[in-house]
Design an enzyme around this catalytic site. Structure first.
Site, PDB file in Angstrom:
ATOM      1  N   ARG A 119       0.832  -1.204   0.000  1.00  0.00           N
ATOM      2  CA  ARG A 119       0.000   0.000   0.000  1.00  0.00           C
ATOM      3  C   ARG A 119       0.869   1.258   0.000  1.00  0.00           C
ATOM      4  NH1 ARG A 119      -5.001   1.538  -1.531  1.00  0.00           N
ATOM      5  NH2 ARG A 119      -6.184   2.664   0.057  1.00  0.00           N
ATOM      6  N   THR A 415      -8.534   0.634 -11.091  1.00  0.00           N
ATOM      7  CA  THR A 415      -7.799  -0.431 -10.401  1.00  0.00           C
ATOM      8  C   THR A 415      -7.910  -1.689 -11.250  1.00  0.00           C
ATOM      9  OG1 THR A 415      -8.313   0.467  -8.239  1.00  0.00           O
ATOM     10  CG2 THR A 415      -7.628  -1.806  -8.260  1.00  0.00           C
ATOM     11  N   THR A 433      -3.313  -0.734  -8.149  1.00  0.00           N
ATOM     12  CA  THR A 433      -4.058   0.488  -8.470  1.00  0.00           C
ATOM     13  C   THR A 433      -3.168   1.721  -8.455  1.00  0.00           C
ATOM     14  OG1 THR A 433      -6.030   1.753  -7.825  1.00  0.00           O
ATOM     15  CG2 THR A 433      -4.647   0.993  -6.046  1.00  0.00           C
ATOM     16  N   GLU A 435      -5.297   4.350  -7.825  1.00  0.00           N
ATOM     17  CA  GLU A 435      -6.538   4.939  -7.278  1.00  0.00           C
ATOM     18  C   GLU A 435      -7.450   5.444  -8.396  1.00  0.00           C
ATOM     19  OE1 GLU A 435      -8.836   5.025  -5.209  1.00  0.00           O
ATOM     20  OE2 GLU A 435      -9.701   7.001  -5.441  1.00  0.00           O
ATOM     21  N   GLU A 454      -3.451   7.996  -4.179  1.00  0.00           N
ATOM     22  CA  GLU A 454      -4.025   7.065  -3.192  1.00  0.00           C
ATOM     23  C   GLU A 454      -4.373   7.717  -1.858  1.00  0.00           C
ATOM     24  OE1 GLU A 454      -5.598   3.645  -3.662  1.00  0.00           O
ATOM     25  OE2 GLU A 454      -3.846   3.932  -4.922  1.00  0.00           O
ATOM     26  N   GLY A 499     -12.864  -1.414  -8.149  1.00  0.00           N
ATOM     27  CA  GLY A 499     -14.152  -0.769  -7.877  1.00  0.00           C
ATOM     28  C   GLY A 499     -14.237  -0.047  -6.552  1.00  0.00           C
ATOM     29  N   GLY A 500     -13.107   0.417  -5.993  1.00  0.00           N
ATOM     30  CA  GLY A 500     -13.162   1.134  -4.721  1.00  0.00           C
ATOM     31  C   GLY A 500     -13.858   0.270  -3.676  1.00  0.00           C
TER      32      GLY A 500
HETATM   33  N1  GLU Z   1      -8.128   3.105  -3.836  1.00  0.00           N
HETATM   34  C1  GLU Z   1      -9.076   2.039  -3.813  1.00  0.00           C
HETATM   35  C2  GLU Z   1      -8.851   1.128  -2.629  1.00  0.00           C
HETATM   36  O1  GLU Z   1      -7.744   0.958  -2.222  1.00  0.00           O
HETATM   37  C3  GLU Z   1      -9.017   1.254  -5.045  1.00  0.00           C
HETATM   38  C4  GLU Z   1      -9.405   2.081  -6.193  1.00  0.00           C
HETATM   39  C5  GLU Z   1     -10.491   1.479  -6.999  1.00  0.00           C
HETATM   40  O2  GLU Z   1     -10.689   0.284  -6.992  1.00  0.00           O
HETATM   41  O3  GLU Z   1     -11.114   2.227  -7.698  1.00  0.00           O
HETATM   42  O4  GLU Z   1      -9.768   0.571  -2.106  1.00  0.00           O
END
Ligand code: GLU
Length: 600
Positions: A119, A415, A433, A435, A454, A499-500
Site C-alpha cells: 500500500r 484499479t 491500483t 486509485e 491514493e 471498484g473502490g
Molecule cells: N483506492 C481504492 C482502494 O484501495 C481502489 C481504487 C479502486 O478500486 O477504484 O480501495
C-alpha cells in the site's frame, strides 16, 4: 482489457497508424455494436478451462505474457509480476509502478497463504489536518489532481519482495514483455480513447502528461498505435538497477521533485497543491508481509487481505454473519454487507497507527450478535457499528451505539485485479491500483508513468476518532480484496476485483453466488451486481434492479443505479479437481477480460 498490443498482434513496430481491419475489427465499430466479437483482439475469451497453469486479467496482452512465463516453467508469482508490469503499459490509468496494491499467494508445497501489503504510504510530514483548510475539507477534485494526494509508491517494492520471497525469475526478466509492448505499442480502442478524453482537461494541466497522453493536444485516435518509449526506458533502468533506483536513487529524486513541484503547464488555471513527500519517505518505504485474514465458510477457509485493507475483514465478517443467519439469499447478502460496512467504517485503519480489533471483527460470536439484527425486512438506515469487545449477548441483546466512522468519500471505478495459478498448484490473487482513473493526473517528466492519488482514500475529516484519518507514515484504508479459498488446505478458487469500496461487495457477491446460490463461477461473475455499504439506498446495476428489484423492494430495500452503470471487473480462477482448472474473467463489463489456460 481493451487493447491488443501490436507486438502480440504480430504487426510491425514501424506502423504508426494501423488499418483497423488488420488488427482488431471490434476496436473501431461503434460501441453499441462492439459486443459481438470479443474486444482486445482475437483470442480474448472470458472463460478458459484445461490443465496446467491458468491466468485471468482484464487484458489479453497481460494474460498472454503471464501464460508465456508459466509455459517457460515460471511459477505463479513470476507470471503475476510479469502481467502486472504489462498492465502498467496497457492499463496506465488503472495501475502502474508508482501505485500500490495487495498480493495474496498460496504456496502449494507448504499449504500456506502469504500476503504482501504494498500500500502507498503518507509522507512523514502528513498530519490529520493535511486535507483541511480553515477547518473544512479541501475540495475533493482539488485533492485528486495534486501532489498532496501522492502516496509513497509500493508497487515496485511489492514486485521485488514477491519475486525474492516466492518467485524464480529476476525483476529484470519479469519486466521484459512489458518493455516490448511499451516500445512497439498497442492499438488504441474506444475505452482508452474515452478514458483519455474524460481526463483531458486535467492531463492538459501538466506539460509531461499532455506530452504523453495528449499527442497533438488531443486524445490518441481509436485505431492508432500508442507507444510509450519513456516507460520502456524506465522499466529497463529499473531492471538494471533494481528497486533501489526508485527508493534510494535517481528515479526517486525525480518522483519527489515532481510531487513537490508538479509540472503545471503555462496558462493552466486549476489549482495544483504541492505534495509533502521527501526522499527520506521513499527510503523508509517497505512492502510488508502480513498474516492473511481467515474465516471458515461452509467448511472452507476463506483467506483475505488484512488491514490496512478492509477487504479481508469486511468480506470475512459478512461471510460469518451469513453463516450465522443460515439460509442465504440476496436480502441476507445486502444486510450482511450493510452491517459489515458499519463496522469497517468504525474500526478499520492502518494497524501501525490505530488499534484494529481484527480478531473480534472476524469472530463467530461477534458475527452471531450482528446477525441478530437481520430480519425479514431491510433494517433502518444507517446501521450502527457493533461492539467487537469480546462480550456478546444472546439475541436480541445486540447493542446499538451511535454510528461511527465516515463513509467513503468516493468510489473510484479503476484499479485492476489479476489471478494466476501454476502447474504446481501455487496461486496468486493480486489487486493493484493508482486509485482514480488516471491517478493524480501527473506524469513524472520523461518517465512514462502516472503518479497515484491514493492518499485521497484517507478520511479528510474533521472526524474525531475516525480510524482512517491521515497521519505521518500511515497507509490509507483500502477496500482491495484479493481472496483465496481453500478446502482441506487445497485451493478451491481465487478472486478479486477493482471498484473502490464496491470491491468488497463484488467479491462477497461472487462467493455467495458460487457457494450459496448454486451458480457456476462464470455465472457468478456475470450475474448482475448490487452494492450495499451502509448507505440508505443500495447501488445496483440496471439488470440487478430488473431481475430482483420487485422482490427486494417488497422487503424494504431501495435502489439507485451505480454511477458508471457497472460494478466491478472481477477475475477468478477455480480448481475443478483431477488437475483441471478454470480461469474466469468478465464477459461484458469494461469490454470483457481475458482468461487463458496452459493446456486447454
Ligand atoms: N483506492 C481504492 C482502494 O484501495 C481502489 C481504487 C479502486 O478500486 O477504484 O480501495
Amino acid at each position: 482489457m481493451k487493447r491488443s498490443a501490436v507486438v502480440a498482434a504480430g504487426l510491425l513496430a514501424a506502423v504508426s497508424v494501423v488499418a483497423p481491419s488488420l488488427v482488431a475489427p471490434s476496436l473501431v465499430v461503434p460501441p453499441a455494436a462492439a459486443a459481438a466479437p470479443p474486444k482486445g483482439g482475437p483470442g480474448k475469451r472470458p472463460v478458459a478451462e484445461g490443465r496446467g497453469g491458468a491466468v485471468a486479467t482484464v487484458d489479453l496482452d497481460a494474460s498472454k505474457a503471464a501464460l508465456e512465463v508459466l509455459r517457460k516453467g515460471g511459477n505463479a508469482v513470476d507470471a503475476a509480476v510479469t502481467a502486472a508490469a504489462v498492465l502498467g503499459v496497457t492499463e496506465p490509468y488503472s495501475t502502474g509502478l508508482a501505485g500500490g496494491g495487495f498480493l495474496l499467494y498460496y504456496d502449494a508445497r507448504r499449504g500456506k497463504v502469504h500476503t504482501i501489503d504494498g500500500r502507498e504510504t503518507a509522507p512523514r510530514r502528513m498530519t490529520a489536518t493535511s486535507f483541511l483548510e480553515n477547518g473544512e475539507p479541501i475540495p475533493f477534485d482539488e485533492a485528486v489532481t495534486s501532489g498532496l494526494s501522492v502516496g509513497v509508491p509500493g508497487t515496485v517494492a511489492t514486485w521485488d519482495l514477491a519475486l525474492r520471497r516466492f518467485g524464480t525469475i529476476s525483476l529484470r526478466r519479469a519486466l521484459e514483455p512489458a518493455i516490448k509492448i511499451a516500445e512497439k505499442g498497442f492499438v488504441v480502442d474506444q475505452t482508452f480513447h474515452d478514458q483519455t478524453a474524460q481526463n483531458a482537461e486535467r492531463f492538459a494541466a501538466f506539460t509531461s502528461t499532455a506530452k504523453l497522453f495528449l499527442p497533438g493536444g488531443r486524445p490518441p485516435k481509436v485505431g492508432s498505435v500508442f507507444r510509450n518509449p519513456d516507460l520502456a526506458r524506465t522499466y529497463r533502468e529499473l531492471g538494471k538497477h533494481g528497486p533501489r533506483w526508485l527508493y534510494e536513487g535517481r528515479l526517486g529524486e525525480e518522483i519527489v521533485a515532481t510531487v513537490k513541484r508538479p509540472p503545471v503547464a503555462p496558462g493552466a488555471t486549476r489549482r495544483v497543491r504541492p505534495g509533502l513527500m521527501e526522499r527520506s519517505d521513499l527510503r523508509a518505504y517497505r512492502a510488508i508481509e502480513r498474516p492473511p485474514t481467515r474465516v471458515s465458510y461452509r467448511g472452507m477457509d476463506v483467506y483475505g487481505m488484512a488491514p490496512p485493507s478492509s477487504g479481508g475483514s469486511t468480506v470475512g465478517e459478512a461471510l460469518n454473519i451469513l453463516e450465522a443467519v443460515g439460509e442465504v439469499g440476496l436480502h441476507e447478502f445486502l444486510e450482511a454487507s450493510r452491517l459489515a460496512f458499519a463496522d469497517r467504517n468504525a474500526y478499520v485503519g492502518d494497524p501501525g497507527h490505530v488499534r484494529v480489533p481484527l480478531q473480534e471483527l472476524l469472530s463467530d460470536e461477534f458475527a452471531k450478535e450482528r446477525a441478530c439484527l437481520i430480519g425479514e425486512r431491510a433494517m433502518a438506515h444507517p446501521a450502527s457499528a457493533g461492539e467487537p469487545d469480546g462480550d456478546y449477548g444472546p439475541c436480541p441483546g445486540a447493542p446499538s451505539p451511535a454510528p461511527k466512522g465516515v463513509p467513503e468519500q468516493t468510489e473510484g471505478p479503476e484499479t485492476t485485479n489479476l489471478v494466476v495459478a501454476d502447474r504446481w498448484g501455487n496461486v496468486v490473487a493480486y489487486t493493484s491500483t493508482i486509485e482514480q482513473t488516471g491517478g493524480s493526473g501527473i506524469v513524472v517528466p520523461g518517465r512514462g508513468f502516472l503518479l497515484n492519488n491514493e492518499l485521497t482514500d484517507f478520511t479528510f475529516g474533521p472526524a474525531e476518532g475516525d480510524p482512517n484519518l491521515p497521519g505521518p507514515g500511515k497507509r490509507p484504508r483500502s477496500s482491495m480484496a484479493p481472496t483465496i479459498v481453500l478446502s482441506g488446505g487445497r485451493p478451491v478458487l481465487a478472486v478479486g476485483s477493482p471498484g473502490g469500496a464496491t470491491i468488497i461487495t463484488t467479491v462477497l457477491q461472487i462467493l455467495v453466488g458460487r457457494f450459496d446460490l448454486g451458480m457456476s463461477l462464470p455465472d457468478a461473475l456475470a450475474a448482475p451486481r448490487a452494492s450495499q455499504r451502509n448507505t440508505a439506498e443500495t447501488q445496483a446495476e440496471q439488470a440487478f434492479v430488473d431481475a430482483h428489484g420487485p422482490a427486494l423492494t417488497a422487503r424494504g430495500h431501495t435502489f439507485t443505479l451505480a454511477p458508471d452503470g457497472e460494478i466491478g471487473a472481477a477475475t477468478a480462477v477455480e480448481f475443478l479437481g483431477h488437475g483441471r482448472v478454470r480461469a474466469v474473467a468478465e464477459p461484458a463489463r469494461r469490454g470483457g477480460g481475458s482468461a487463458l489456460v496452459e493446456r486447454p
